[in-house]
Write a protein that holds these residues in place. Structure first.
Motif, PDB file in Angstrom:
ATOM      1  N   LEU A 125       1.021  -1.356  -0.099  1.00 52.36           N
ATOM      2  CA  LEU A 125      -0.314  -0.060  -0.282  1.00 52.36           C
ATOM      3  C   LEU A 125       0.536   1.835  -0.210  1.00 52.36           C
ATOM      4  O   LEU A 125       0.356   1.989  -0.551  1.00 52.36           O
ATOM      5  N   ALA A 126       2.372   0.940   0.517  1.00 57.55           N
ATOM      6  CA  ALA A 126       3.084   2.244   0.721  1.00 57.55           C
ATOM      7  C   ALA A 126       4.095   2.476   0.903  1.00 57.55           C
ATOM      8  O   ALA A 126       4.208   1.304   1.349  1.00 57.55           O
ATOM      9  N   VAL A 179       3.436   7.252  -0.944  1.00 59.57           N
ATOM     10  CA  VAL A 179       4.936   7.696   0.151  1.00 59.57           C
ATOM     11  C   VAL A 179       4.598   7.531   1.286  1.00 59.57           C
ATOM     12  O   VAL A 179       3.758   8.832   1.795  1.00 59.57           O
ATOM     13  N   GLY A 180       4.322   6.304   2.636  1.00 60.16           N
ATOM     14  CA  GLY A 180       4.694   6.751   3.871  1.00 60.16           C
ATOM     15  C   GLY A 180       5.900   6.773   4.144  1.00 60.16           C
ATOM     16  O   GLY A 180       6.078   8.310   5.139  1.00 60.16           O
ATOM     17  N   HIS A 181       7.151   6.070   3.992  1.00 61.13           N
ATOM     18  CA  HIS A 181       8.473   7.134   4.862  1.00 61.13           C
ATOM     19  C   HIS A 181       9.505   7.081   3.138  1.00 61.13           C
ATOM     20  O   HIS A 181       9.417   5.977   2.828  1.00 61.13           O
ATOM     21  N   ALA A 182      10.088   7.942   2.823  1.00 56.65           N
ATOM     22  CA  ALA A 182      10.644   7.446   1.375  1.00 56.65           C
ATOM     23  C   ALA A 182      12.023   7.646   2.155  1.00 56.65           C
ATOM     24  O   ALA A 182      12.242   7.454   2.776  1.00 56.65           O
ATOM     25  N   LYS A 183      12.420   6.537   0.635  1.00 57.05           N
ATOM     26  CA  LYS A 183      13.917   5.583   0.357  1.00 57.05           C
ATOM     27  C   LYS A 183      15.283   7.145   1.131  1.00 57.05           C
ATOM     28  O   LYS A 183      15.591   6.657   1.969  1.00 57.05           O
ATOM     29  N   HIS A 184      15.145   8.101   0.165  1.00 59.80           N
ATOM     30  CA  HIS A 184      16.127   8.609   0.299  1.00 59.80           C
ATOM     31  C   HIS A 184      15.978  10.075  -0.191  1.00 59.80           C
ATOM     32  O   HIS A 184      17.058  11.386  -0.128  1.00 59.80           O
ATOM     33  N   GLY A 212       2.360  10.604   1.639  1.00 58.55           N
ATOM     34  CA  GLY A 212       1.094  10.272   0.704  1.00 58.55           C
ATOM     35  C   GLY A 212       0.770  10.379  -0.228  1.00 58.55           C
ATOM     36  O   GLY A 212      -0.172  10.392  -0.447  1.00 58.55           O
ATOM     37  N   ILE A 213       2.421  10.883  -0.594  1.00 54.82           N
ATOM     38  CA  ILE A 213       1.325  11.453  -2.524  1.00 54.82           C
ATOM     39  C   ILE A 213       2.113   9.748  -2.596  1.00 54.82           C
ATOM     40  O   ILE A 213       2.592   9.157  -3.487  1.00 54.82           O
TER      41      ILE A 213
END
Length: 434
Positions: free
Chosen positions: A174-175, A402-407, A413-414
């Motif tokens: 989901l995210a 995007v729950g927690h961006a990679k880098h 939430g986008i």
């Protein structure tokens, strides 16, 4: 009168009983649907491989599938992305015809030689059937969201025979960078039950064997890092190419059924001219061969090309089994240059390209242990995480958030589909500031 408070564990018993019942219903429905689907898919594959003339009718078959979806399937055209959007932002019950249309459309794709998978079909059937349960039982918004996730888990688990990976997939897909633990119990129960029901119907899943997994040393660690980067980049390229080619089809050909006709014609002609029938369908024999002996180094690129054309033009089916094919054959090819056994590299690629393309490193790692054995856990885990990081903020499911961006600090939430516009806006803002 003094009120007696029950222990926390006692209050959990009704919740456990409730989700056991709901998961049994969802698991039974989805497992039975997956069994019927896999049996029918085997039939379609056998017919296609024993009657080469079927490929000549792929354009006409695509035209028919496209016309049916154009007439009565516009509201379910989003497929897996529709389910993800509905979980994040519930609006309306997923129509029953999603399950019927994607079932029939995928069988037609494979019957006439398209290059596609099966995960998308199972997940869509799982989500649609689960939502019918929520509708019949008049469940609330939160319970509906959880049961939709359980349906996704059940579909994935039952079609691949990986119940734990299926459970985690329903939570993880989901995210990016975030899991929904409130749905953990229903997803685990539904995944296990759906897999058991599918097996009860006599369905047998493909067995992959890795005879020897070496002890991890420094050279092996560096090899896994290099391979993981390659797997992540290929996963990213597959997702981006499929989306870009799909957009080009839509821009060039306005009438949707005609897109499938053109795409089917390109696939059929290319397969005939290049003698490339090995890149059609699921490609299970080639995947198995990747664990047994060295293959041509270009096999992953062939499957890449045929699958992107098939799916981008609008044919139905999943992306995951083709990603397994690409990953296993790419890993096999890396065996020519990296000091690891090619079956180990094939197993790593099998799950890691999928991890990068779907942004699901945990589900992919667990899948490796369920399919290949726990001794592959360290190799697969590292490869999947590195592939996930190097695939960037893209993926085969554009409705992922995007729950927690990679880098990179993207807004929480986008949707992945909205990131290109966000990038353009940030560049325009930076240019204006300069």
């Amino acid at each position: 009168m003094k009120r007696v408070s029950l222990p926390e564990q006692a209050t959990m018993l009704p919740l456990l009983g409730r989700w056991l019942m709901l998961s049994a219903v969802v698991g039974g429905l989805v497992g039975s649907a997956s069994a019927l689907f896999l049996w029918t898919l085997d039939w379609a594959t056998n017919v296609q491989t024993t009657h080469e003339v079927m490929l000549a009718f792929l354009p006409v078959a695509g035209l028919v599938v496209g016309w049916v979806y154009h007439r009565i399937g516009k509201d379910v055209e989003g497929g897996n992305n529709l389910l993800i959007d509905e979980i994040h932002d519930p609006k309306k019950i997923v129509p029953k015809r999603m399950a019927v249309l994607v079932f029939a459309g995928t069988i037609v794709t494979h019957l006439f030689g398209g290059s596609a998978g099966r995960e998308g079909t199972a997940v869509q059937m799982g989500g649609a059937l689960a939502d019918q349960v929520t509708h019949r039982l008049k469940l609330g918004k939160d319970d509906r969201r959880i049961l939709l996730m359980a349906g996704i888990s059940a579909g994935f688990a039952s079609v691949f025979g990986t119940p734990l990976a299926g459970a985690i997939f329903g939570l993880e897909v989901l995210a990016i960078g975030r899991l929904r633990y409130d749905a953990l119990l229903p997803c685990v129960l539904s995944g296990i039950m759906a897999d058991e029901v599918t097996r009860h119907w006599g369905i047998h899943h493909t067995v992959y064997a890795i005879p020897f997994v070496p002890h991890l040393d420094v050279a092996g660690l560096l090899s896994v890092a290099v391979a993981g980067i390659c797997f992540g980049i290929v996963g990213m390229l597959f997702a981006n190419t499929t989306h870009a080619l799909s957009a080009a089809f839509k821009k060039t050909i306005a009438y949707p059924p005609l897109r499938l006709f053109v795409g089917g014609a390109i696939v059929a002609v290319a397969a005939y001219v290049l003698h490339a029938r090995a890149y059609l369908g699921l490609g299970i024999p080639t995947i198995q061969a990747a664990f047994d002996h060295p293959l041509p180094a270009y096999d992953f690129a062939g499957k890449f090309a045929f699958t992107t054309m098939t799916l981008a033009s609008g044919f139905k089916g999943g992306e995951v089994t083709p990603l397994f094919y690409m990953g296993a054959t790419l890993g096999n090819a890396l065996g020519y240059v990296l000091p690891l056994p090619f079956p180990v590299l094939a197993g790593m690629g099998f799950v890691a390209v999928f991890a990068g393309a779907a942004n699901t490193p945990l589900a992919s790692t667990v899948m490796a242990m369920e399919l290949f054995g726990p001794e592959m856990g360290v190799y697969a885990g590292m490869a999947c995480v590195i592939a996930y990081l190097f695939s960037g903020h893209t993926g085969i499911y554009r409705a992922q958030r995007v729950g927690h961006a990679k880098h990179v600090a993207w807004p929480e939430g986008i949707r992945l589909a909205d990131l290109p516009a966000q990038r353009r806006a940030e560049r325009a803002s930076a240019s204006a500031a300069d």
